[in-house]
Motif scaffolding. Sequence first.
Motif, mmCIF file in Angstrom:
data_model
loop_
_atom_site.group_PDB
_atom_site.id
_atom_site.type_symbol
_atom_site.label_atom_id
_atom_site.label_comp_id
_atom_site.label_asym_id
_atom_site.label_seq_id
_atom_site.Cartn_x
_atom_site.Cartn_y
_atom_site.Cartn_z
ATOM 1 N N GLY A 271 0.811 -1.205 0.000
ATOM 2 C CA GLY A 271 0.000 0.000 0.000
ATOM 3 C C GLY A 271 0.845 1.257 0.000
ATOM 4 N N SER A 272 0.295 2.324 -0.552
ATOM 5 C CA SER A 272 1.071 3.561 -0.721
ATOM 6 C C SER A 272 1.408 4.235 0.604
ATOM 7 N N ALA A 273 0.474 4.237 1.556
ATOM 8 C CA ALA A 273 0.738 4.890 2.843
ATOM 9 C C ALA A 273 1.830 4.150 3.609
ATOM 10 N N ALA A 274 1.726 2.827 3.666
ATOM 11 C CA ALA A 274 2.755 2.037 4.353
ATOM 12 C C ALA A 274 4.109 2.209 3.674
ATOM 13 N N HIS A 275 4.105 2.220 2.353
ATOM 14 C CA HIS A 275 5.351 2.395 1.605
ATOM 15 C C HIS A 275 6.005 3.730 1.955
ATOM 16 N N ALA A 276 5.204 4.795 2.041
ATOM 17 C CA ALA A 276 5.742 6.127 2.341
ATOM 18 C C ALA A 276 6.347 6.185 3.739
ATOM 19 N N VAL A 277 5.636 5.665 4.736
ATOM 20 C CA VAL A 277 6.141 5.788 6.100
ATOM 21 C C VAL A 277 7.319 4.854 6.351
ATOM 22 N N LEU A 278 7.358 3.706 5.693
ATOM 23 C CA LEU A 278 8.498 2.808 5.860
ATOM 24 C C LEU A 278 9.794 3.460 5.407
#
Length: 291
Positions: A271-278
């Motif tokens: 997912g895009s949100a998880a990818h960004a925060v990781l």
Amino acid sequence: MKHTLVVGVDGSPESRAAADWAAREAVLRNLHLHVVHAWLWQPLAVPVVQDRAVEARRAQEILEEAEAGLTRRHPRLALTAEVVPDVPVPALLRAAKGAEMLVLGSRGYGAVAGFLLGSYGQQLIAAAECPVVSVRAEQGGPVSAADGAEVVVGQQGGAEESAEVLRFAFEEAAARGVALRAVRAWSLPPVYAGSPGSLWIADRLGGLQPYEKAALEQALEPWRARYPEVQVVAHVQQGSAGQVLLSAASDAGLLVVGRRVRDAVLGSRIGSAAHAVLHHAVCPVAVVPHR
């Protein structure tokens, strides 16, 4: 494997930070820690001198060094360790099956998805059945921060959809004795995307912001009741989920996000949100799978 926390090590600074974070987490939550180093003899198809015995011994040394360091720094820790004769992804997925969580080292943002095991880290996060925590070398500080750094959790969708993510976040906040900040990001729907029914409900509530607040409170209600000792801050903000979460978690001790489990033809996604925060979060990030 329940009541077990699994951490992958490879001798790098990132994996040492992950192992220390995992050890403190295991002590904090009274869990057993299982340390895994994946190593498989794979002769190279190039004219390079290789010695299987030497490489096998080095793999064992990596594990023993990690085990000895953790035992010395965390004398109360219940610990086991093993070298698994396989490539990293299947080895760690098997080791973490049924575990409370899997912890990995991360190199953070780079031109490529650079986790502890290169692109393996992203594969593990996308495929693991348990929550996966990503820790960078500079994030290996105490789990229970002296300044009471809060746990931040991203909530989206309905109460049932976010139940597993919220459960994990409330457990972490309760174990640390810190506040929980529950974040719901929202954006204006495209002109043709909002259904007449949903827009009518939003209008009745006075606009989209109150509608989103009501949705967040509904999702939080059962968990507030289950964990009355956890102070909860409800945070609703317009913007992309990744940007809103990164802003809210700038001083957090842990950021928790969800990953929807889908039966995809081309493999799992995080997912895009998880990818960004990781890639960009300044604190460890836990990715919790949910349906």
